[in-house]
Design an enzyme around this catalytic site. Structure first.
Site, short mmCIF file in Angstrom:
data_model
loop_
_atom_site.label_atom_id
_atom_site.label_comp_id
_atom_site.label_asym_id
_atom_site.label_seq_id
_atom_site.Cartn_x
_atom_site.Cartn_y
_atom_site.Cartn_z
N LYS A 136 -2.76 5.82 -4.34
CA LYS A 136 -3.89 6.73 -4.05
C LYS A 136 -3.70 8.10 -4.71
CE LYS A 136 -3.74 4.64 0.56
NZ LYS A 136 -2.32 4.55 0.92
N TYR A 152 3.01 9.83 -0.43
CA TYR A 152 4.08 9.23 0.38
C TYR A 152 5.46 9.46 -0.27
CZ TYR A 152 0.23 6.50 2.54
OH TYR A 152 -0.92 6.11 3.16
N ASP A 185 0.84 -1.20 0.00
CA ASP A 185 0.00 0.00 0.00
C ASP A 185 0.87 1.25 0.00
OD1 ASP A 185 -2.82 1.21 0.60
OD2 ASP A 185 -1.43 2.24 1.94
N HIS A 207 -7.80 9.46 -1.86
CA HIS A 207 -7.13 9.42 -0.55
C HIS A 207 -8.01 9.98 0.59
CE1 HIS A 207 -2.77 9.11 1.05
NE2 HIS A 207 -3.61 8.95 2.04
P1 NAD Z 1 0.74 1.06 11.94
O1 NAD Z 1 -0.43 0.91 12.83
O2 NAD Z 1 0.98 0.07 10.87
O3 NAD Z 1 2.00 1.19 12.89
C1 NAD Z 1 3.29 1.25 12.38
C2 NAD Z 1 4.28 1.49 13.51
O4 NAD Z 1 4.07 0.53 14.56
C3 NAD Z 1 5.72 1.30 13.08
O5 NAD Z 1 6.24 2.51 12.56
C4 NAD Z 1 6.40 0.87 14.36
O6 NAD Z 1 6.71 2.00 15.14
C5 NAD Z 1 5.32 0.08 15.07
N1 NAD Z 1 5.39 -1.37 14.84
C6 NAD Z 1 5.23 -2.04 13.65
N2 NAD Z 1 5.32 -3.37 13.85
C7 NAD Z 1 5.55 -3.55 15.18
C8 NAD Z 1 5.71 -4.70 15.98
N3 NAD Z 1 5.67 -5.91 15.45
N4 NAD Z 1 5.93 -4.51 17.30
C9 NAD Z 1 5.96 -3.28 17.85
N5 NAD Z 1 5.78 -2.16 17.14
C10 NAD Z 1 5.58 -2.29 15.80
O7 NAD Z 1 0.65 2.57 11.37
P2 NAD Z 1 0.72 3.30 9.98
O8 NAD Z 1 2.04 3.20 9.33
O9 NAD Z 1 0.16 4.65 10.26
O10 NAD Z 1 -0.37 2.55 9.08
C11 NAD Z 1 -0.07 1.49 8.23
C12 NAD Z 1 -0.25 1.88 6.79
O11 NAD Z 1 -1.57 2.37 6.54
C13 NAD Z 1 0.64 3.04 6.34
O12 NAD Z 1 1.98 2.66 6.17
C14 NAD Z 1 -0.07 3.43 5.07
O13 NAD Z 1 0.25 2.53 4.02
C15 NAD Z 1 -1.53 3.30 5.47
N6 NAD Z 1 -2.13 4.58 5.91
C16 NAD Z 1 -3.11 5.13 5.15
C17 NAD Z 1 -3.71 6.32 5.52
C18 NAD Z 1 -4.81 6.90 4.68
O14 NAD Z 1 -5.20 8.05 4.90
N7 NAD Z 1 -5.32 6.17 3.72
C19 NAD Z 1 -3.30 6.98 6.69
C20 NAD Z 1 -2.30 6.39 7.47
C21 NAD Z 1 -1.72 5.20 7.07
#
Ligand code: NAD
Length: 268
Positions: A62, A37, A32, A98
């Site tokens: 997106k 990004y 994704d 988005h």
């Molecule tokens: P997430 O909930 O996936 O959390 C990621 C963070 O959690 C990492 O940076 C790390 O600090 C921690 N983490 C990851 N694996 C771990 C583990 N096994 N143990 C402990 N900590 C861990 O948050 P995110 O990156 O905000 O969301 C995931 C994806 O969703 C994004 O990368 C993006 O692709 C998407 N996203 C989309 C939108 C949108 O508006 N459409 C907004 C935010 C994110």
């Protein structure tokens, strides 16, 4: 679409090839990204370098909310072309709007261009992100094309039960962004730790398993190879009704709230 994918928000383009490469190596087949990004090029390089057959991969990107003119048909088509060029792909599997930006009232017009993109086959499916129930119902009134997916903030602290019910009613798949609550408060909660201890799993695995068992698509992000692997390893155990109830209750707890922006007011 695989139920567990890999998100790349906040991964710098220069690191994206290596990070996405590690995810593909670990076994993820869904990635994704988004034009905003800034890492579509690095993601595309990882896909190319993986040598995996294109049909085994599911790539999502997106359309970004730019200024008003970027929502016109020509601009949307240009933005889509640019995303494909950066990804070095001839099609994506999913293309999303988005943010709805309801105050601008332009997503209905954008969706008409998305219909064209879907018909062209250059996006195998089109969908939306951060749409509220009322936005989804408005789309349905004007278009026969149902969004394949609505990608929204969703995790045990913000479970979006009402929105999930609307998705079921309209035939839209629910995809969770920040499924781990961005790795903050959620993963440190004693309720999550208790379920993790019971199954000999990590807090992140238990939370991702909660998504899987609720039929939600999750796209966790990590740049750490061991966590990238850990987050995919959630298909070898099962939460029971008591575990699910304990995690479901978090949404109504004092900690329950969204982390990211509210789509009703978010604009650029
Ligand atoms: P997430 O909930 O996936 O959390 C990621 C963070 O959690 C990492 O940076 C790390 O600090 C921690 N983490 C990851 N694996 C771990 C583990 N096994 N143990 C402990 N900590 C861990 O948050 P995110 O990156 O905000 O969301 C995931 C994806 O969703 C994004 O990368 C993006 O692709 C998407 N996203 C989309 C939108 C949108 O508006 N459409 C907004 C935010 C994110």
């Amino acid at each position: 679409m695989p139920q567990l994918g890999f998100g790349v928000w906040q991964v710098p383009d220069a690191e994206a090839q290596q990070v996405v490469g590690a995810a593909l190596e670990a076994g993820y087949r869904s990635i994704d990204t988004a034009s905003v990004y800034g890492n579509e090029a690095g993601t595309g390089r990882a896909v190319a370098a993986s040598g995996l057959p294109r049909e085994e991969l599911f790539v999502t990107t997106k359309l970004w909310n730019g200024p008003a003119e970027t929502w016109k048909r020509d601009s949307v088509l240009r933005a889509f072309d640019e995303s494909l060029a950066k990804l070095a792909l001839d099609h994506v599997d999913l293309y999303l709007i988005h943010w709805p930006r309801p105050m601008r009232d332009d997503y209905l017009a954008i969706w008409q261009t998305f219909e064209e993109i879907a018909e062209s086959g250059r996006a195998k499916a089109v969908g939306v992100s951060n749409f509220r129930p009322e936005d989804l119902r408005r789309l349905r009134e004007v278009s026969p094309l149902v969004p394949a997916v609505n990608q929204v903030e969703l995790h045990p602290l913000f479970p979006q039960e009402e929105l999930r019910a609307v998705h079921t009613e309209l035939g839209i798949a629910t995809e969770a962004w920040s499924p781990l609550g961005q790795g903050k408060e959620l993963l440190a909660l004693p309720e999550v730790a208790a379920v993790a201890r019971k199954h000999g799993r990590t807090a992140a695995q238990v939370v991702l398993r909660w998504h899987v068992q609720h039929g939600v698509i999750a796209i966790p992000k990590s740049v750490t190879p061991s966590r990238i692997q850990e987050n995919l390893d959630v298909f070898g155990f099962e939460l029971d009704a008591e575990d699910l109830a304990a995690l479901d209750a978090l949404g109504a707890s004092a900690a329950g709230r969204r982390i990211g922006p509210d789509p009703a007011v978010f604009d650029v």
